[in-house]
Design an enzyme around this catalytic site. Sequence first.
Site, PDB file in Angstrom:
ATOM      1  N   HIS A  10      36.961  43.736  40.558  1.00 23.85           N
ATOM      2  CA  HIS A  10      38.021  43.174  39.717  1.00 23.85           C
ATOM      3  C   HIS A  10      38.664  44.233  38.840  1.00 23.85           C
ATOM      4  CE1 HIS A  10      37.106  39.067  40.887  1.00 23.85           C
ATOM      5  NE2 HIS A  10      38.164  38.702  40.221  1.00 23.85           N
TER       6      HIS A  10
ATOM      7  N   LYS B  82      30.713  30.024  39.858  1.00 19.12           N
ATOM      8  CA  LYS B  82      29.933  29.002  39.150  1.00 19.12           C
ATOM      9  C   LYS B  82      30.056  29.259  37.663  1.00 19.12           C
ATOM     10  CE  LYS B  82      25.623  31.594  39.360  1.00 19.12           C
ATOM     11  NZ  LYS B  82      24.637  31.818  38.323  1.00 19.12           N
TER      12      LYS B  82
END
Lengths: 279, 186
Positions: free
Chosen positions: B39, B104
């Site tokens: 990222h 999650k």
Amino acid sequence: MRNIHIKEITEAVKNLCMEANYNLPEDVLHAFDRGLETEESPVGKAVLNALKKNAEIAWHEKIPICQDTGFSVFFVDVGQDVHIEGGSLSDAINEGVRQGYKEGYLRKSICDAFTRKNTGDNTPAVINYDIVPGDKIKIICAPKGGGSSNMSRVTMLKPADGIEGIKNYVIQRVLESGSNPCPPVVVGVGIGGTLEKAAQIATKALLRPIGSTNPDTVLKEIEEDLLKKINDLGMGPEGFGGRFYAMAVHIEKFPCHIASLPVAVNISCHASRHKEIVL
Amino acid sequence: MAEIIRLTTPLTDKVIEKLKIGDQVLITGTLYTARDAAHKRLVDLLNSGKELPFDIRGQIIYYVGPAPARPGYVTGPAGPTTSGRMDPYAPRLMEAGMKGMIGKGKRSKDVVDAMKKHKCVYFAAIGGAAALIARSIKKVDVIAYEDLGTEAVRKMEVEDFQVIVVNDIYGNDLYEEGMKKYRRSP
């Protein structure tokens, strides 16, 4: 005096790493079945069934339950009448980790704290030693995932905070953890000792079989009360809403300094992985 | 319970507008994987005006670092990692056209706001069900940052990849609503 060669230790550790990661413990499977009876949320039930299926696949195919095969944490009870031959005990354990994570297709998740460069073999392990009477070595391997570890904390409460203060702290910690530690979880609580002692006994508390009774009646009551209060929060499996967020709350206590009340919370994911051997 | 929704990638605004929290979804198509380190690199590229290693428009990013594959397997176990660590980067990727995220755990307010603005949806996969999830992954290719090992960017072809909608584009949050529904007051 009994001699144990490091080769035997390395071999045992290698197998423990693989078995702990492939096989969901029996007590967890039983807890899932109890959870399925009490869970009211259809999504919660579906999650528990998926986790059971996941465990079955992992066991059958000898692949890890979870891609995060954890930090290799060990609790080693060394009998004081044992003589380790052939080299260093810690090196032997780390070599077992190295071999187990390579041969077992386990993920290597350990890196330098600053550069984030992976050590490449999941070492070094975290090894907690205890010297005990006898001529055996007991090794418990408890791989600890990052998602649940990130939710763990230690705090220093004031002695005046007492049992209620401890309960509030644990509930707040669990509430903030939410879905991150992959519920249904086991909540390990260490009370007393020093900063590191509280954390260590909180981790050790996770190893107690789910469904077992705390021999200390006061702790037993606190565990039951906390388990009810945590599950009444309504977070449920995976935090999607439901009744069965925690499988168990396990507490260990140690005397503390007159000025302190350390409390550690260590949360384990649904897999609550651990496997032991006695040599 | 609502019926199961089947989606194919890439995602369009029209499809995303229909999704609501709690919807159980089976995804077929392509997922791109990225964790923390990837990222950072992706956002650095965007911020310096360079092209991403893949066309992110309409695509879903899956937050995962798979275990190594045993011989004969397409992938090792591959369950979701905690999404919150990707929060500082996610809005920038939505700006570039990302339409879905799978992970999650709860997202930050900034991410939820960006989801509303850019019409992007957040799904959760079942944390810890990595061996089961791997069965719906049919093909895996590392397409960037091989040096990151398990954290490299992978292109995954998936079939009936099971997820649940946690944040829709209307600002709803399954974790909050689910908890309210089952909460018992002391």
